[in-house]
Scaffold this motif. Structure first.
Motif, PDB file in Angstrom:
ATOM      1  N   ALA A  59       0.838  -1.202   0.000  1.00 32.29           N
ATOM      2  CA  ALA A  59       0.000   0.000   0.000  1.00 32.29           C
ATOM      3  C   ALA A  59       0.873   1.251   0.000  1.00 32.29           C
ATOM      4  O   ALA A  59       0.614   2.206  -0.744  1.00 32.29           O
ATOM      5  CB  ALA A  59      -0.924  -0.011   1.216  1.00 32.29           C
ATOM      6  N   ILE A  60       1.901   1.260   0.835  1.00 32.72           N
ATOM      7  CA  ILE A  60       2.829   2.394   0.882  1.00 32.72           C
ATOM      8  C   ILE A  60       3.529   2.543  -0.463  1.00 32.72           C
ATOM      9  O   ILE A  60       3.675   3.654  -0.992  1.00 32.72           O
ATOM     10  CB  ILE A  60       3.853   2.192   2.015  1.00 32.72           C
ATOM     11  CG1 ILE A  60       3.159   2.263   3.379  1.00 32.72           C
ATOM     12  CG2 ILE A  60       4.976   3.230   1.932  1.00 32.72           C
ATOM     13  CD1 ILE A  60       4.036   1.833   4.541  1.00 32.72           C
ATOM     14  N   GLN A  61       3.945   1.426  -1.030  1.00 40.65           N
ATOM     15  CA  GLN A  61       4.613   1.452  -2.330  1.00 40.65           C
ATOM     16  C   GLN A  61       3.704   2.049  -3.400  1.00 40.65           C
ATOM     17  O   GLN A  61       4.114   2.920  -4.173  1.00 40.65           O
ATOM     18  CB  GLN A  61       5.016   0.033  -2.722  1.00 40.65           C
ATOM     19  CG  GLN A  61       5.738  -0.057  -4.066  1.00 40.65           C
ATOM     20  CD  GLN A  61       5.922  -1.506  -4.503  1.00 40.65           C
ATOM     21  OE1 GLN A  61       4.988  -2.300  -4.502  1.00 40.65           O
ATOM     22  NE2 GLN A  61       7.148  -1.852  -4.848  1.00 40.65           N
ATOM     23  N   GLY A  62       2.438   1.596  -3.434  1.00 42.07           N
ATOM     24  CA  GLY A  62       1.520   2.052  -4.464  1.00 42.07           C
ATOM     25  C   GLY A  62       1.227   3.531  -4.381  1.00 42.07           C
ATOM     26  O   GLY A  62       1.295   4.252  -5.384  1.00 42.07           O
ATOM     27  N   SER A  63       0.908   4.020  -3.179  1.00 45.03           N
ATOM     28  CA  SER A  63       0.530   5.425  -3.038  1.00 45.03           C
ATOM     29  C   SER A  63       1.694   6.351  -3.348  1.00 45.03           C
ATOM     30  O   SER A  63       1.514   7.411  -3.944  1.00 45.03           O
ATOM     31  CB  SER A  63       0.006   5.697  -1.625  1.00 45.03           C
ATOM     32  OG  SER A  63      -0.741   6.891  -1.595  1.00 45.03           O
ATOM     33  N   ASN A  64       2.898   5.953  -2.966  1.00 42.38           N
ATOM     34  CA  ASN A  64       4.068   6.788  -3.247  1.00 42.38           C
ATOM     35  C   ASN A  64       4.511   6.698  -4.697  1.00 42.38           C
ATOM     36  O   ASN A  64       5.019   7.673  -5.256  1.00 42.38           O
ATOM     37  CB  ASN A  64       5.216   6.415  -2.311  1.00 42.38           C
ATOM     38  CG  ASN A  64       5.048   7.018  -0.929  1.00 42.38           C
ATOM     39  OD1 ASN A  64       5.432   8.151  -0.671  1.00 42.38           O
ATOM     40  ND2 ASN A  64       4.432   6.260  -0.024  1.00 42.38           N
ATOM     41  N   GLU A  93      10.736  -4.890  -0.550  1.00 40.55           N
ATOM     42  CA  GLU A  93      11.700  -5.325   0.453  1.00 40.55           C
ATOM     43  C   GLU A  93      12.339  -4.133   1.156  1.00 40.55           C
ATOM     44  O   GLU A  93      12.512  -4.142   2.386  1.00 40.55           O
ATOM     45  CB  GLU A  93      12.790  -6.190  -0.192  1.00 40.55           C
ATOM     46  CG  GLU A  93      12.274  -7.455  -0.846  1.00 40.55           C
ATOM     47  CD  GLU A  93      11.684  -7.225  -2.242  1.00 40.55           C
ATOM     48  OE1 GLU A  93      11.040  -8.140  -2.767  1.00 40.55           O
ATOM     49  OE2 GLU A  93      11.881  -6.116  -2.796  1.00 40.55           O
ATOM     50  N   ASP A  94      12.676  -3.090   0.394  1.00 42.30           N
ATOM     51  CA  ASP A  94      13.243  -1.895   1.014  1.00 42.30           C
ATOM     52  C   ASP A  94      12.212  -1.185   1.887  1.00 42.30           C
ATOM     53  O   ASP A  94      12.549  -0.642   2.947  1.00 42.30           O
ATOM     54  CB  ASP A  94      13.774  -0.932  -0.057  1.00 42.30           C
ATOM     55  CG  ASP A  94      15.232  -1.220  -0.421  1.00 42.30           C
ATOM     56  OD1 ASP A  94      15.808  -2.166   0.148  1.00 42.30           O
ATOM     57  OD2 ASP A  94      15.782  -0.503  -1.276  1.00 42.30           O
ATOM     58  N   ILE A  95      10.968  -1.170   1.458  1.00 38.63           N
ATOM     59  CA  ILE A  95       9.923  -0.539   2.267  1.00 38.63           C
ATOM     60  C   ILE A  95       9.765  -1.279   3.582  1.00 38.63           C
ATOM     61  O   ILE A  95       9.618  -0.669   4.647  1.00 38.63           O
ATOM     62  CB  ILE A  95       8.592  -0.479   1.492  1.00 38.63           C
ATOM     63  CG1 ILE A  95       8.725   0.484   0.307  1.00 38.63           C
ATOM     64  CG2 ILE A  95       7.443  -0.037   2.406  1.00 38.63           C
ATOM     65  CD1 ILE A  95       7.534   0.508  -0.614  1.00 38.63           C
ATOM     66  N   ILE A 140      12.528  -0.200   5.817  1.00 45.60           N
ATOM     67  CA  ILE A 140      12.258   1.128   6.374  1.00 45.60           C
ATOM     68  C   ILE A 140      11.226   1.026   7.489  1.00 45.60           C
ATOM     69  O   ILE A 140      11.361   1.665   8.543  1.00 45.60           O
ATOM     70  CB  ILE A 140      11.774   2.080   5.255  1.00 45.60           C
ATOM     71  CG1 ILE A 140      12.882   2.296   4.216  1.00 45.60           C
ATOM     72  CG2 ILE A 140      11.335   3.428   5.845  1.00 45.60           C
ATOM     73  CD1 ILE A 140      12.412   2.932   2.930  1.00 45.60           C
ATOM     74  N   MET A 141      10.197   0.214   7.290  1.00 48.16           N
ATOM     75  CA  MET A 141       9.172   0.010   8.312  1.00 48.16           C
ATOM     76  C   MET A 141       9.777  -0.557   9.597  1.00 48.16           C
ATOM     77  O   MET A 141       9.303  -0.267  10.701  1.00 48.16           O
ATOM     78  CB  MET A 141       8.084  -0.928   7.789  1.00 48.16           C
ATOM     79  CG  MET A 141       7.190  -0.321   6.717  1.00 48.16           C
ATOM     80  SD  MET A 141       6.202  -1.566   5.809  1.00 48.16           S
ATOM     81  CE  MET A 141       5.295  -2.353   7.133  1.00 48.16           C
ATOM     82  N   ALA A 142      10.831  -1.372   9.452  1.00 54.87           N
ATOM     83  CA  ALA A 142      11.472  -1.995  10.610  1.00 54.87           C
ATOM     84  C   ALA A 142      12.583  -1.131  11.197  1.00 54.87           C
ATOM     85  O   ALA A 142      13.246  -1.542  12.152  1.00 54.87           O
ATOM     86  CB  ALA A 142      12.029  -3.359  10.216  1.00 54.87           C
ATOM     87  N   GLY A 143      12.814   0.055  10.625  1.00 57.58           N
ATOM     88  CA  GLY A 143      13.862   0.934  11.128  1.00 57.58           C
ATOM     89  C   GLY A 143      15.244   0.570  10.636  1.00 57.58           C
ATOM     90  O   GLY A 143      16.252   1.018  11.201  1.00 57.58           O
TER      91      GLY A 143
END
Length: 375
Positions: free
Chosen positions: A48-53, A63-65, A68-71
Motif C-alpha cells: 500500500a505504501i509502495q503504491g501510493s508513493n 523489500e526496502d519498504i 524502512i518500516m522496521a527501522g
C-alpha cells in the motif's frame, strides 16, 4: 458546496454486493490465527505504501519498504525517497490507530496532523498547514496546467464542509461510496501545498477503517492504484469527472465506479494471497520437517517466497533469534538449495535458490487471472 454522492445503478449495487461477500469471507478467514498472518499484513502494508508513493513518483521495492518500516537501512532506495516512505508509513500507522479509536470525530486538526506526518521533512512546504495561496497541478509530460484548485479564500469553508460531511453526511450511503467521495473531494480541494494525493488516499482508507471495513492493510486500494496502467486510469478519471478547476456539479458516478472496481480487484488479489499463504506455508512445513530442519525456518522460506529478497535481520526479528542462530539457519537453507546468498556483512541478503525458484514458478502457473466485475 462539495461534489455530491451519486445514485448507484443496479450494476454498481451488484459489484458492491460481491465486494461485501469477499469482505465477509476474508473476515471469517482472518478470525483464525495463522503463523503467516504477521508477514502477510506487513507485506500488504508495504505494498500500500509502495503504491501510493509510486503514484507521486517516489519508487521503492517492497523489500526496502519493509526494511524502512522496521527501522533498517534499505539496500537500494535513495535517502530522499526513504523520507517519503517513512513519512507515509507513520501516517498510515496513525490511520490504523484512529480506525480502532473508541472516541473519534473528524476535524481539520487530524487531517493537518496526517499531512505533517507525511511531508514533515519538507519544511519549505509548510507541512500540516493549509496552503497560503493558489495551487496548480501540471502534467508531468507537457507541463501544462491540468487542474487549478479552488481559490485560497474558499479553502477553510470547503474543509469545514468536508469535515461536517465526514461526520454526518450521506450516512445511508455504502461505506465504499462514502470513502470514494471523501477521497475525491479532498484531492480536488487540494488544501495543502504538497501531499494532497497521498492524503486523499489515506482518508479513503480511514473512512473504511472507521466503518469497520476490515483493517486498513486489507481494505486499502493503494496497491492497486499504484500499478502503472491503473495510475494512468486514476488520473484520467479524476480529470474527466473533476474537470480542470473546482466545479462541484455534474455526475460523479464514473469516479465511484472506478473505486468500486479497484476494491473488487484488490479484494480478489488479497483473497488469492491469503489462500496461497496457507498452501505454501503448509507445503514448506512438510519440506522442513522431512529435511530435519527447525520448524522456524518456514518463516524465512515464506519470506523468500513472497518477496524478491530476504535479510537475516528480518528473519532474526520475526523469530526472536540471536544473530548466530539466524545466520546458521539461513546457511543451512542455502546449502539445501532453498536460498542463494549475495553480498557481504551488512549488505548481505538472500534470494530464491533453485528449489524456491521452482516453487515460485509453479505457483505463478496456477494463479487464476483476476476478473473485472464490470465486464
Amino acid at each position: 458546496m462539495l461534489y455530491g454522492t451519486p445514485a448507484l445503478d443496479p450494476a454498481d449495487k451488484s459489484v458492491l454486493a460481491e465486494i461485501e461477500d469477499m469482505r465477509q469471507d476474508l473476515k471469517y478467514r482472518l478470525a483464525e490465527t495463522h503463523r503467516w498472518d504477521g508477514q502477510l499484513r506487513r507485506q500488504l502494508q508495504a505494498r500500500a505504501i509502495q503504491g501510493s508513493n509510486a503514484i507521486e513518483g517516489y519508487r521503492a521495492g517492497v523489500e526496502d519498504i519493509q526494511s524502512i518500516m522496521a527501522g533498517e537501512e534499505p539496500l537500494e532506495t535513495a535517502q530522499s525517497v526513504v523520507k517519503e516512505i517513512a513519512g507515509y508509513q507513520q501516517a498510515l500507522t496513525y490511520v490504523r490507530l484512529l480506525s480502532r479509536a473508541p472516541v473519534f470525530d473528524y476535524d481539520v486538526g487530524v487531517l493537518n496532523a496526517l499531512n505533517f506526518m507525511m511531508i514533515g521533512h519538507h519544511v519549505e512546504k509548510t507541512p500540516g498547514v493549509m496552503r497560503p495561496g493558489s495551487i496548480y497541478i501540471r502534467s508531468s509530460v507537457s507541463r501544462e496546467v491540468v487542474y487549478e484548485g479552488p481559490d485560497v479564500e474558499h479553502v477553510p469553508a470547503l474543509m469545514g464542509e468536508l469535515i461536517s460531511w465526514l461526520n454526518e453526511g450521506d450516512k445511508d450511503a455504502p461505506s465504499y461510496v462514502r470513502a470514494a467521495m471523501a477521497h475525491f473531494n479532498l484531492v480536488n480541494i487540494h488544501p495543502w501545498r504538497d501531499g494532497n494525493g497521498r492524503m486523499a488516499r489515506a482518508l479513503q482508507t480511514l473512512v473504511l477503517g472507521r466503518d469497520r471495513i476490515m483493517t486498513p492493510e486489507f481494505c486499502s486500494i493503494e496497491e492497486w492504484l499504484g500499478q502503472q496502467r491503473t495510475t494512468i486510469e486514476y488520473y484520467d478519471v479524476l480529470g474527466a469527472v473533476g474537470g480542470r478547476r473546482w466545479s462541484p456539479h455534474g455526475d460523479t458516478l464514473d469516479w465511484v465506479r472506478f473505486c468500486l472496481r479497484a476494491h473488487h480487484m484488490q479484494a480478489q488479489r488479497v483473497a488469492a494471497r491469503l489462500a496461497e499463504a496457507g498452501e505454501i506455508w503448509t507445503y514448506l512445513e512438510e519440506q522442513v520437517d522431512a529435511e530435519g530442519l527447525n520448524t522456524r525456518c518456514v518463516s524465512a522460506l515464506y519470506e523468500a517466497f513472497v518477496n524478491r529478497r530476504l535479510r537475516r535481520s528480518r528473519y532474526q526479528a520475526d523469530e526472536e533469534l540471536s544473530q548466530g542462530q539466524a545466520a546458521r539457519d539461513l546457511r543451512d537453507l542455502a546449502a539445501k538449495g532453498w536460498l542463494q546468498p549475495y553480498g557481504e556483512t551488512k549488505g548481505r541478503f538472500y534470494q530464491a535458490g533453485p528449489r524456491m525458484a521452482r516453487l515460485k514458478a509453479e505457483s505463478a502457473e496456477r494463479a487464476t487471472p483476476l476478473r473485472d466485475p464490470y465486464r
